[in-house]
Motif scaffolding. Structure first.
Motif, PDB file in Angstrom:
ATOM      1  N   LYS A  90      32.436 -77.104  -0.299  1.00  0.00           N
ATOM      2  CA  LYS A  90      33.606 -76.413  -0.854  1.00  0.00           C
ATOM      3  C   LYS A  90      34.717 -76.365   0.173  1.00  0.00           C
ATOM      4  N   LYS A  91      35.876 -76.897  -0.175  1.00  0.00           N
ATOM      5  CA  LYS A  91      37.012 -76.903   0.735  1.00  0.00           C
ATOM      6  C   LYS A  91      37.800 -75.608   0.609  1.00  0.00           C
ATOM      7  N   PRO A  92      38.430 -75.139   1.699  1.00  0.00           N
ATOM      8  CA  PRO A  92      39.300 -73.973   1.602  1.00  0.00           C
ATOM      9  C   PRO A  92      40.544 -74.296   0.796  1.00  0.00           C
ATOM     10  N   SER A  93      41.288 -73.250   0.457  1.00  0.00           N
ATOM     11  CA  SER A  93      42.516 -73.433  -0.314  1.00  0.00           C
ATOM     12  C   SER A  93      43.462 -74.383   0.400  1.00  0.00           C
ATOM     13  N   SER A  94      44.067 -75.313  -0.352  1.00  0.00           N
ATOM     14  CA  SER A  94      45.012 -76.259   0.254  1.00  0.00           C
ATOM     15  C   SER A  94      46.257 -75.554   0.757  1.00  0.00           C
ATOM     16  N   SER A  95      46.564 -74.398   0.196  1.00  0.00           N
ATOM     17  CA  SER A  95      47.749 -73.639   0.608  1.00  0.00           C
ATOM     18  C   SER A  95      47.452 -72.660   1.735  1.00  0.00           C
ATOM     19  N   ASN A  96      46.171 -72.462   2.056  1.00  0.00           N
ATOM     20  CA  ASN A  96      45.798 -71.493   3.079  1.00  0.00           C
ATOM     21  C   ASN A  96      44.444 -71.891   3.657  1.00  0.00           C
ATOM     22  N   GLN A  97      44.471 -72.645   4.737  1.00  0.00           N
ATOM     23  CA  GLN A  97      43.244 -73.147   5.341  1.00  0.00           C
ATOM     24  C   GLN A  97      42.370 -72.041   5.925  1.00  0.00           C
ATOM     25  N   SER A  98      42.931 -70.863   6.123  1.00  0.00           N
ATOM     26  CA  SER A  98      42.168 -69.740   6.678  1.00  0.00           C
ATOM     27  C   SER A  98      41.406 -68.976   5.608  1.00  0.00           C
ATOM     28  N   LEU A  99      41.647 -69.295   4.336  1.00  0.00           N
ATOM     29  CA  LEU A  99      41.000 -68.583   3.237  1.00  0.00           C
ATOM     30  C   LEU A  99      39.700 -69.295   2.864  1.00  0.00           C
ATOM     31  N   THR A 100      38.630 -68.955   3.581  1.00  0.00           N
ATOM     32  CA  THR A 100      37.317 -69.565   3.364  1.00  0.00           C
ATOM     33  C   THR A 100      36.391 -68.548   2.696  1.00  0.00           C
ATOM     34  N   ASP A 101      35.214 -69.009   2.301  1.00  0.00           N
ATOM     35  CA  ASP A 101      34.227 -68.094   1.722  1.00  0.00           C
ATOM     36  C   ASP A 101      33.829 -67.012   2.722  1.00  0.00           C
ATOM     37  N   PHE A 102      33.760 -67.383   4.004  1.00  0.00           N
ATOM     38  CA  PHE A 102      33.386 -66.390   5.015  1.00  0.00           C
ATOM     39  C   PHE A 102      34.483 -65.328   5.159  1.00  0.00           C
ATOM     40  N   THR A 103      35.751 -65.742   5.118  1.00  0.00           N
ATOM     41  CA  THR A 103      36.871 -64.790   5.162  1.00  0.00           C
ATOM     42  C   THR A 103      36.754 -63.797   4.014  1.00  0.00           C
ATOM     43  N   LYS A 104      36.514 -64.328   2.824  1.00  0.00           N
ATOM     44  CA  LYS A 104      36.421 -63.473   1.631  1.00  0.00           C
ATOM     45  C   LYS A 104      35.265 -62.488   1.757  1.00  0.00           C
ATOM     46  N   LYS A 105      34.133 -62.959   2.280  1.00  0.00           N
ATOM     47  CA  LYS A 105      32.981 -62.078   2.442  1.00  0.00           C
ATOM     48  C   LYS A 105      33.283 -60.952   3.419  1.00  0.00           C
ATOM     49  N   GLU A 106      33.904 -61.296   4.552  1.00  0.00           N
ATOM     50  CA  GLU A 106      34.236 -60.257   5.539  1.00  0.00           C
ATOM     51  C   GLU A 106      35.177 -59.217   4.950  1.00  0.00           C
ATOM     52  N   PHE A 107      36.179 -59.679   4.198  1.00  0.00           N
ATOM     53  CA  PHE A 107      37.129 -58.740   3.595  1.00  0.00           C
ATOM     54  C   PHE A 107      36.428 -57.878   2.547  1.00  0.00           C
ATOM     55  N   ARG A 108      35.582 -58.488   1.754  1.00  0.00           N
ATOM     56  CA  ARG A 108      34.843 -57.738   0.722  1.00  0.00           C
ATOM     57  C   ARG A 108      33.950 -56.679   1.366  1.00  0.00           C
TER      58      ARG A 108
END
Length: 379
Positions: A90-108
């Motif tokens: 799974k690739k990160p968002s093309s508009s935001n390379q910092s928005l990964t599944d791990f980023t989302k998990k940490e924020f959640r």
């Protein structure tokens, strides 16, 4: 009623580095004045890239948390290998390379520890941080800052505008409230998203000063080293400065100074913890922006000091009125120069423009007005 707010802003809003961080800081101050408790979330590698410290105002923020796009490089951890496997598929968002599944998990995980009443995300390209399950019962607000599609188009003329704008509208549609700061952007987004869109112009405390005091500088320009500021000040230096007398003293503040050659009549200050001393020592603010979207925070801040502004047409982007606002705007270098000379030489005209700056600021960018608008959204 006090609410628990989780406020996401990728950079340090207390860095005093640029207009976008200044806006985030003033928004936080407004929310605190309304009596809410606020936790701040930043992105670790962005703090590092921007050379930001972890300092924050403890009178405004209760806690500072960080998220990262990838886990620590400890290959023995389950989290590390889980991330590596997911990344392969799974690739990160093309508009935001910092928005990964791990980023989302940490924020959640941060959100779930307190179950906040209000979630405020700055910039639409971070909309992926929203979790439709755990965050469904909180008020979700996005502060757009800019019309991002247009901003990206200025930087990349080959941008697929249709695809990117569709993505932007889709991201914004995930929120309960969409905050704009520009009248033009309010009209665009409201046309697609309706009454969820609210325009809250930037605000500053009133900083009007006595004009009788002696001034050290005739002109002041403030700006970070983003491409629009660099292009703007270089346009001024190439096209307007040669038309002005060398007796006119100019102050330039911010990282944009790195792109300004040395001149006998220009003082460069790469960083200032507080801009007030420079604004109060200046007679006129300039905003020679050629590109860029949204309200120019530097213009609103100058008006808060009752300073007339001379700029290009971009200087009044987002204003409800293009006239009688304390700003003189024209893209012709000769006319730009004439405005400066007229303000410096004609005392009565200068006072007229100062009074217009004061009136427009009071009616559009006062702190009390912004307090009410944010209070109406959250309560």
């Amino acid at each position: 009623m006090s609410k628990k707010i989780l406020f996401f802003f990728p950079e340090n809003p207390f860095s005093n580095r640029a207009g976008n961080v200044t806006r985030a800081k003033t928004t936080l101050a407004i929310l605190k004045k309304l009596g809410h408790s606020i936790d701040l979330v930043g992105v670790k590698h962005i703090y590092k890239d921007m050379q930001d410290t972890n300092d924050f105002d403890e009178k405004i923020i209760d806690n500072l948390f960080f998220i990262s796009p990838r886990p620590p490089k400890k290959k023995t951890t389950i989290e590390y290998w889980k991330y590596k496997i997911l990344k392969a598929y799974k690739k990160p968002s093309s508009s935001n390379q910092s928005l990964t599944d791990f980023t989302k998990k940490e924020f959640r995980d941060i959100f779930n520890k307190k179950k906040y009443d209000v979630l405020i995300i700055n910039y639409e390209f971070w909309a992926g941080l929203l979790d439709p399950n755990s965050m469904k019962n909180c008020l979700k607000i996005v502060d757009t800052h800019d019309w991002i599609t247009l901003n990206e188009f200025y930087k990349n003329k080959s941008l697929d505008v249709g695809r990117r704008f569709n993505e932007e509208i889709n991201n914004l549609s995930k929120f309960d409230k969409i905050v704009t700061i520009s009248n033009e952007e309010f009209f665009v987004f409201k046309s697609f998203l309706g009454d969820r869109v609210v325009n809250i112009p930037p605000s500053f405390p009133k900083n009007f000063v006595d004009e009788n005091r002696e001034k050290q500088y005739d002109l002041i320009f403030t700006g970070s080293d983003n491409p629009f500021n660099i292009e703007g000040i270089q346009w001024f230096l190439k096209n307007v400065l040669p038309l002005l007398s060398e007796t006119i003293k100019i102050c330039i503040v911010g990282r944009v100074c790195k792109h300004v050659p040395d001149y006998r009549n220009i003082t460069k200050i790469i960083f200032a913890e507080d801009l007030s001393s420079y604004y109060t020592q200046s007679r006129i603010a300039i905003c020679p922006m050629i590109k860029g979207t949204g309200i120019k925070i530097k213009v609103v801040e100058a008006l808060s000091y009752k300073l007339p502004v001379v700029g290009t047409e971009r200087a009044v982007d987002g204003f409800s009125s293009k006239l009688d606002n304390g700003c003189l705007v024209n893209n012709d270098p000769e006319i730009f120069k004439d405005y400066i000379i007229a303000l410096l030489q004609d005392r009565a005209y200068y006072e007229t423009m100062r009074n217009r700056a004061e009136d427009y600021f009071k009616n559009n960018f006062s702190e009390n007005r912004t307090l009410k608008l944010w209070n109406d959204i959250i309560n």
